[in-house]
Design an enzyme around this catalytic site. Sequence first.
Site, PDB file in Angstrom:
ATOM      1  N   CYS A 162       0.744  -1.199   0.022  1.00 19.77           N
ATOM      2  CA  CYS A 162       0.179   0.072   0.087  1.00 19.77           C
ATOM      3  C   CYS A 162       0.876   1.495   0.240  1.00 19.77           C
ATOM      4  O   CYS A 162       0.195   2.385  -0.191  1.00 19.77           O
ATOM      5  CB  CYS A 162      -0.848   0.091   1.182  1.00 19.77           C
ATOM      6  SG  CYS A 162      -2.002  -1.469   1.295  1.00 19.77           S
ATOM      7  N   HIS A 300      -2.540   7.870   6.602  1.00 14.84           N
ATOM      8  CA  HIS A 300      -2.655   6.656   5.649  1.00 14.84           C
ATOM      9  C   HIS A 300      -4.067   5.805   6.244  1.00 14.84           C
ATOM     10  O   HIS A 300      -4.874   5.688   5.444  1.00 14.84           O
ATOM     11  CB  HIS A 300      -1.649   5.602   6.357  1.00 14.84           C
ATOM     12  CG  HIS A 300      -1.871   4.501   5.440  1.00 14.84           C
ATOM     13  ND1 HIS A 300      -1.643   4.328   3.986  1.00 14.84           N
ATOM     14  CD2 HIS A 300      -1.821   3.030   6.031  1.00 14.84           C
ATOM     15  CE1 HIS A 300      -1.655   3.006   3.816  1.00 14.84           C
ATOM     16  NE2 HIS A 300      -2.035   2.166   4.822  1.00 14.84           N
ATOM     17  N   GLU A 311      -0.643   4.805  13.927  1.00 18.09           N
ATOM     18  CA  GLU A 311      -0.244   6.061  13.252  1.00 18.09           C
ATOM     19  C   GLU A 311      -0.682   7.372  13.864  1.00 18.09           C
ATOM     20  O   GLU A 311       0.319   7.985  13.807  1.00 18.09           O
ATOM     21  CB  GLU A 311      -1.172   6.051  11.638  1.00 18.09           C
ATOM     22  CG  GLU A 311      -0.642   7.318  11.024  1.00 18.09           C
ATOM     23  CD  GLU A 311      -1.534   7.373   9.515  1.00 18.09           C
ATOM     24  OE1 GLU A 311      -0.795   8.284   8.722  1.00 18.09           O
ATOM     25  OE2 GLU A 311      -2.357   6.760   9.374  1.00 18.09           O
ATOM     26  N   LYS A 329      -9.550   8.039   2.960  1.00 21.85           N
ATOM     27  CA  LYS A 329      -9.995   6.571   2.728  1.00 21.85           C
ATOM     28  C   LYS A 329     -11.321   6.515   3.009  1.00 21.85           C
ATOM     29  O   LYS A 329     -12.006   5.510   2.862  1.00 21.85           O
ATOM     30  CB  LYS A 329      -8.885   5.705   3.231  1.00 21.85           C
ATOM     31  CG  LYS A 329      -7.610   5.718   2.245  1.00 21.85           C
ATOM     32  CD  LYS A 329      -6.979   4.435   3.153  1.00 21.85           C
ATOM     33  CE  LYS A 329      -5.249   4.455   2.632  1.00 21.85           C
ATOM     34  NZ  LYS A 329      -4.795   5.830   2.615  1.00 21.85           N
ATOM     35  N   HIS A 334      -9.589   1.911   0.369  1.00 27.52           N
ATOM     36  CA  HIS A 334      -8.237   1.849   0.325  1.00 27.52           C
ATOM     37  C   HIS A 334      -7.877   1.239  -0.951  1.00 27.52           C
ATOM     38  O   HIS A 334      -8.010   0.277  -1.398  1.00 27.52           O
ATOM     39  CB  HIS A 334      -7.804   0.711   1.513  1.00 27.52           C
ATOM     40  CG  HIS A 334      -6.377   0.693   1.704  1.00 27.52           C
ATOM     41  ND1 HIS A 334      -5.469   1.457   0.906  1.00 27.52           N
ATOM     42  CD2 HIS A 334      -5.546   0.088   2.573  1.00 27.52           C
ATOM     43  CE1 HIS A 334      -4.408   1.236   1.168  1.00 27.52           C
ATOM     44  NE2 HIS A 334      -4.099   0.297   2.503  1.00 27.52           N
ATOM     45  N   PHE A 393       1.759  -3.233   4.017  1.00 23.15           N
ATOM     46  CA  PHE A 393       2.244  -4.746   4.589  1.00 23.15           C
ATOM     47  C   PHE A 393       3.645  -4.869   4.099  1.00 23.15           C
ATOM     48  O   PHE A 393       4.121  -4.969   2.945  1.00 23.15           O
ATOM     49  CB  PHE A 393       1.350  -5.557   4.030  1.00 23.15           C
ATOM     50  CG  PHE A 393      -0.037  -5.844   4.620  1.00 23.15           C
ATOM     51  CD1 PHE A 393      -0.403  -5.112   5.603  1.00 23.15           C
ATOM     52  CD2 PHE A 393      -0.952  -6.621   3.984  1.00 23.15           C
ATOM     53  CE1 PHE A 393      -1.672  -5.035   6.174  1.00 23.15           C
ATOM     54  CE2 PHE A 393      -2.358  -6.816   4.435  1.00 23.15           C
ATOM     55  CZ  PHE A 393      -2.672  -5.967   5.533  1.00 23.15           C
TER      56      PHE A 393
END
Length: 404
Positions: A162, A300, A311, A329, A334, A393
């Site tokens: 991502c 994010h 985060e 998002k 996403h 990831f």
Amino acid sequence: MSGNGQVVVTGMGAMTPVGADAPSSWSALLAGKSGVRLLDEEWAADLPVHVAAVLAEDPAALLPRTEARKLDRGQQLAVLTARQAWQDAGAPDVEPERLAVVIGTGTGGILTTLGQNAVFERSGARRLSPFAVPMLMPNGPAACVSMDLGAKGGARTPVSACASGAEALAMGQDLIRAGRADVVIAGGVEAALHPFTIAAFAQMKALSTASENPEAVSRPFDVARSGFVMGEGAGVMVLERAEWARARGARTYGSLAGSAVSSSAHHITASDAEGQARAMEMALRDGGVSPQDIGVVHAHATSTESGDVAEADAIRRAIGGHAAVTATKSMTGHMFGASGAVGAMVSLLALTEGVVPATLNLEQQDPRVDLDVVRGASRTGQWSAALANSFGFGGHNVSLVFTK
């Protein structure tokens, strides 16, 4: 920073679940429009997840049929958004050898891979498309853009889940700073909405299974969040060496002042506040920007419980709690490899336009998220610098700093 070191943004292109280009996507985000909808297609009937953020416009419909059938959906997105950004930048007259492309993706041509595998199992080898291999290659989007716009300065493909789109922008900045290019077309694409991918993410317990009110499912930082919503899209920027852009009289949105990539070396899927904070701190140093200068943060913020909290902790560590934070998002879902590039676009436009989109569906903020998250309505103001975060990831952490 001056001379060869300064990198400016002169063009933007985007296709998202809320708009067919950058201006319409931006307007929709400011209006709080959600692109999340119920998946009422027959192929989704037996899936554990029934919502997704589908593109506002089908890219195949915008291309000649003979061209579209040779391109994976992600490649179609890359070509169309790169064309948008190129025209927005005024189609710079640059030597092909000084023009480079960097387009990131998380999954490459996975729709082609899965689709052609189904053809193979159902009908045998002779029924496979002769275009299957070039359509499924992860480097396909970058290659297609380089051929479409005649870029001979290199076509690169960061694949970092991502964080891919954000890392592409960082790589584009590096190429210009190193003197290897005057202009770079950089961004990210993702088209991975398929029963297999949806089921696989659902098996990880990463996706929300709520579906009663699709537009309310993606809710970053909210106490009632229950997982992320899969989306698809693309975002591309034209980056230029500042002196080159000035010499040709280009209009600029602002500067990509700093970037940083860190790896958490921690866990294949879990978020890591320390690694994320380190990326932000390095990006600030790289851009010569102080934490206090950051007025806007595009988080994010995928709408997962652990990810959002990590985060928030990282942002507090790196810059404090004074900045206006947004998480779009909540509207686009996403978009994986595209999300960092679209987030970068949002953070830069917030500076340029003096307005930050509100985070949708934030009704009760998680008390562990000790940040000034914009909610309810867009917020106007004047800020000198913005930060855009993108995490993937594998422990991939990318932070970008933009200045006016």
